[in-house]
Design a protein around this motif. Structure first.
Motif, PDB file in Angstrom:
ATOM      1  N   SER A 109       0.575  -1.468   0.181  1.00  0.00           N
ATOM      2  CA  SER A 109       0.002   0.094  -0.031  1.00  0.00           C
ATOM      3  C   SER A 109       0.867   1.162   0.019  1.00  0.00           C
ATOM      4  O   SER A 109       1.626   1.521   0.798  1.00  0.00           O
ATOM      5  N   SER A 110       0.866   2.146  -0.956  1.00  0.00           N
ATOM      6  CA  SER A 110       1.478   3.417  -1.117  1.00  0.00           C
ATOM      7  C   SER A 110       0.863   4.358   0.024  1.00  0.00           C
ATOM      8  O   SER A 110       1.646   5.144   0.612  1.00  0.00           O
ATOM      9  N   SER A 111      -0.419   4.162   0.552  1.00  0.00           N
ATOM     10  CA  SER A 111      -1.143   4.807   1.281  1.00  0.00           C
ATOM     11  C   SER A 111      -0.589   4.630   2.787  1.00  0.00           C
ATOM     12  O   SER A 111      -0.225   5.455   3.743  1.00  0.00           O
ATOM     13  N   HIS A 112      -0.343   3.348   3.144  1.00  0.00           N
ATOM     14  CA  HIS A 112       0.201   3.192   4.340  1.00  0.00           C
ATOM     15  C   HIS A 112       1.863   3.452   4.336  1.00  0.00           C
ATOM     16  O   HIS A 112       2.104   3.285   5.597  1.00  0.00           O
ATOM     17  N   GLY A 131     -14.521   9.810   3.271  1.00  0.00           N
ATOM     18  CA  GLY A 131     -13.349  10.500   3.595  1.00  0.00           C
ATOM     19  C   GLY A 131     -12.265   9.352   4.260  1.00  0.00           C
ATOM     20  O   GLY A 131     -11.314   9.725   4.910  1.00  0.00           O
ATOM     21  N   LEU A 132     -12.447   8.088   4.052  1.00  0.00           N
ATOM     22  CA  LEU A 132     -11.399   7.230   4.602  1.00  0.00           C
ATOM     23  C   LEU A 132     -10.435   6.881   3.683  1.00  0.00           C
ATOM     24  O   LEU A 132     -10.562   6.533   2.427  1.00  0.00           O
ATOM     25  N   ALA A 133      -9.180   7.068   4.106  1.00  0.00           N
ATOM     26  CA  ALA A 133      -7.963   6.922   3.273  1.00  0.00           C
ATOM     27  C   ALA A 133      -7.408   5.385   3.283  1.00  0.00           C
ATOM     28  O   ALA A 133      -6.460   5.003   4.017  1.00  0.00           O
ATOM     29  N   LEU A 134      -8.392   4.770   2.542  1.00  0.00           N
ATOM     30  CA  LEU A 134      -7.942   3.182   2.728  1.00  0.00           C
ATOM     31  C   LEU A 134      -6.979   2.932   1.493  1.00  0.00           C
ATOM     32  O   LEU A 134      -6.400   3.724   0.686  1.00  0.00           O
ATOM     33  N   SER A 135      -6.401   1.918   1.520  1.00  0.00           N
ATOM     34  CA  SER A 135      -5.388   1.362   0.398  1.00  0.00           C
ATOM     35  C   SER A 135      -6.138   0.702  -0.768  1.00  0.00           C
ATOM     36  O   SER A 135      -6.748  -0.355  -0.611  1.00  0.00           O
ATOM     37  N   THR A 136      -5.874   1.455  -1.891  1.00  0.00           N
ATOM     38  CA  THR A 136      -6.358   0.794  -3.049  1.00  0.00           C
ATOM     39  C   THR A 136      -5.848  -0.634  -3.454  1.00  0.00           C
ATOM     40  O   THR A 136      -6.521  -1.364  -4.139  1.00  0.00           O
ATOM     41  N   ALA A 192       2.152 -10.381   4.167  1.00  0.00           N
ATOM     42  CA  ALA A 192       3.215 -10.125   4.861  1.00  0.00           C
ATOM     43  C   ALA A 192       3.894  -8.775   4.631  1.00  0.00           C
ATOM     44  O   ALA A 192       4.227  -7.927   5.851  1.00  0.00           O
ATOM     45  N   ALA A 193       4.001  -8.328   3.222  1.00  0.00           N
ATOM     46  CA  ALA A 193       4.351  -6.938   2.920  1.00  0.00           C
ATOM     47  C   ALA A 193       3.160  -5.793   3.266  1.00  0.00           C
ATOM     48  O   ALA A 193       3.679  -4.759   4.195  1.00  0.00           O
ATOM     49  N   TRP A 194       2.203  -6.166   3.566  1.00  0.00           N
ATOM     50  CA  TRP A 194       0.904  -5.384   4.126  1.00  0.00           C
ATOM     51  C   TRP A 194       1.363  -5.068   5.557  1.00  0.00           C
ATOM     52  O   TRP A 194       1.035  -3.904   6.093  1.00  0.00           O
ATOM     53  N   LEU A 195       1.442  -6.282   6.485  1.00  0.00           N
ATOM     54  CA  LEU A 195       1.663  -6.024   7.764  1.00  0.00           C
ATOM     55  C   LEU A 195       2.873  -5.200   8.337  1.00  0.00           C
ATOM     56  O   LEU A 195       2.730  -4.703   9.269  1.00  0.00           O
ATOM     57  N   ILE A 196       3.924  -5.312   7.315  1.00  0.00           N
ATOM     58  CA  ILE A 196       5.117  -4.738   7.852  1.00  0.00           C
ATOM     59  C   ILE A 196       5.217  -3.217   7.299  1.00  0.00           C
ATOM     60  O   ILE A 196       6.171  -2.477   7.681  1.00  0.00           O
ATOM     61  N   THR A 197       4.428  -2.716   6.420  1.00  0.00           N
ATOM     62  CA  THR A 197       4.250  -1.479   5.474  1.00  0.00           C
ATOM     63  C   THR A 197       4.388  -0.432   6.734  1.00  0.00           C
ATOM     64  O   THR A 197       5.332   0.434   6.562  1.00  0.00           O
ATOM     65  N   LEU A 198       3.317  -0.297   7.546  1.00  0.00           N
ATOM     66  CA  LEU A 198       3.513   0.821   8.426  1.00  0.00           C
ATOM     67  C   LEU A 198       4.450   0.925   9.161  1.00  0.00           C
ATOM     68  O   LEU A 198       5.298   1.919   9.496  1.00  0.00           O
ATOM     69  N   PRO A 199       4.857  -0.226   9.917  1.00  0.00           N
ATOM     70  CA  PRO A 199       5.898   0.032  10.565  1.00  0.00           C
ATOM     71  C   PRO A 199       7.322   0.171   9.999  1.00  0.00           C
ATOM     72  O   PRO A 199       8.139   0.739  10.615  1.00  0.00           O
TER      73      PRO A 199
END
Length: 402
Positions: A119-122, A295-300, A330-337
């Motif tokens: 996710s670019s957003s996250h 207004g929810l900034a979700l991941s496309t 797995a990539a999603w889970l570690i994107t934010l941190p």
């Protein structure tokens, strides 16, 4: 020209660079299935997607306002600006925003290199949160709004991240099952040809929706920088030039085409047919547009991946490559941190250099060097319009980690 103004210029340039990477990183969300089924040729697909991203960016500002107000606390509880963020003409807040952007871009480019649809957003939110924690502590992040409702990072970012791929996957699975149920007994060549036309419409809808959601995130970041430097005072509106610049940046990136990720989404998850593609794109477009309105900034990316997996589950006898899906999750889970860690480290480096202009220039130079290195590395396993639709099991044409 003041130090804050020069840093603001760097923030605007780097923010537009992020918007550009967002475009080519997320082209796959709209067009991967249409390219995989042959509904659109690769170059026509990215051109159409780029044009519709440009239009979509002007349709709403709700997500942009979420980014401006929902991540970093720029106001006290009584609505007055935080004076500690405006010392030195706002350069402290500008440095946090710049470090956050660098965290987001670095993660975007790394996952693009690996062919992982993260996710670019996250990545952006992770970078901003990490830089804000480093620069301001836990009180500098707007975790849950004012407490009267689910808002802030929790309500506007984390909850949509958890729910959106599941909702999109269920809708796509049901839609795919219904499509095959209704068209049972109809000659396959008729259903494939008809649904390819339908895919053009549904893929266009996703591209338009992507512009309404993702382009606005960069609008919100630039507006935050303008507020920090005193060039803008209204956190509830976005300057027109910011809308236009962000729309052009994301459309340009989309036109470039993120072929490595298009290949993973189009060929790596499911051997997709046109009815599945139309169901997946329709589900993605509906979820993204509704979220943009709220207004929810979700991941496309999460939405598109969930939809494609759902289309595989919904088609009788379809094969889903769960191992590839597992790498994505797995990539999603570690994107934010991960993006947050880069954002925090980048802020600390700038702070060790005394902050201010020198720190901003050094961390921007680091970003340029990292981007150049990853681009050169990508040349070792090139993915382009000529091989993006080759069979997934061709080893020489796989992204590094797919």
């Amino acid at each position: 020209m003041t130090t804050a103004t020069v840093i603001l210029i760097l923030v605007v340039v780097v923010a537009l660079a992020f918007d550009f990477t967002n475009g080519f990183h997320d082209t796959a969300n709209a067009m991967a299935t249409s390219i995989a089924t042959g509904a659109l040729t690769p170059k026509v697909a990215v051109a159409l997607s780029g044009a519709l991203n440009l239009v979509g960016a002007f349709l709403s500002v709700e997500v942009a306002l979420t980014v401006t107000n929902a991540v970093i606390k720029i106001q006290n509880s009584d609505g007055t600006p935080k004076p500690e963020l405006l010392d030195g003409g706002g350069s402290d807040l500008l440095l946090i925003v710049l470090a956050g952007l660098i965290g987001g871009i670095t993660w975007n480019l790394l996952t693009w290199l690996l062919g992982l649809p993260s996710s670019s957003s996250h990545a952006l939110f992770g970078g901003l949160i990490g830089a804000a924690l480093a620069g301001l502590g836990t009180s500098g992040v707007n975790w849950n709004g004012d407490g009267s409702k689910i808002d802030g990072v929790v309500g506007k970012v984390i909850l949509p991240a958890l729910m959106s791929p599941i909702i999109a996957g269920v809708v796509a699975a049901v839609g795919t099952w219904l499509v095959y149920r209704i068209t049972a007994g109809v000659a396959q060549r008729f259903t494939e040809n008809g649904f390819r036309w339908g895919q053009i419409g549904s893929a266009s809808l996703v591209s338009l929706a992507h512009g309404t959601n993702d382009a606005q995130k960069t609008m919100g970041v630039i507006t935050l920088g303008l507020i920090a430097s005193g060039h803008w005072t209204d956190p509830e509106n976005i300057p027109f030039w910011v809308k236009a610049a962000c729309a052009i940046a994301i459309a340009s990136g989309t036109y470039l085409g993120g072929w490595r990720i298009i290949r993973t989404l189009g060929k790596g998850l499911v051997e997709i047919a046109s009815p599945q593609g139309m169901a997946a794109e329709g589900a993605s477009g509906a979820v993204i547009l509704i979220s943009s309105h709220l207004g929810l900034a979700l991941s496309t990316t999460h939405v598109a991946t969930g939809s494609i997996l759902g289309s595989g589950v919904g088609k009788p006898g379809a094969t889903v490559r769960w191992r590839v899906a597992g790498r994505m999750v797995a990539a999603w889970l570690i994107t934010l941190p991960a993006a947050g860690l880069v954002g925090a480290i980048t802020w600390y480096v700038a702070d060790l250099l005394g902050g201010g202009l020198l720190g901003a220039i050094v961390i921007t130079a680091f970003l340029a060097a990292a981007a150049a290195s990853m681009y050169l590395h990508s040349k070792k396993t090139p993915i382009h319009p000529g091989n993006v639709n080759d069979e997934w099991d061709t080893p020489a044409q796989q992204p590094t980690a797919a």
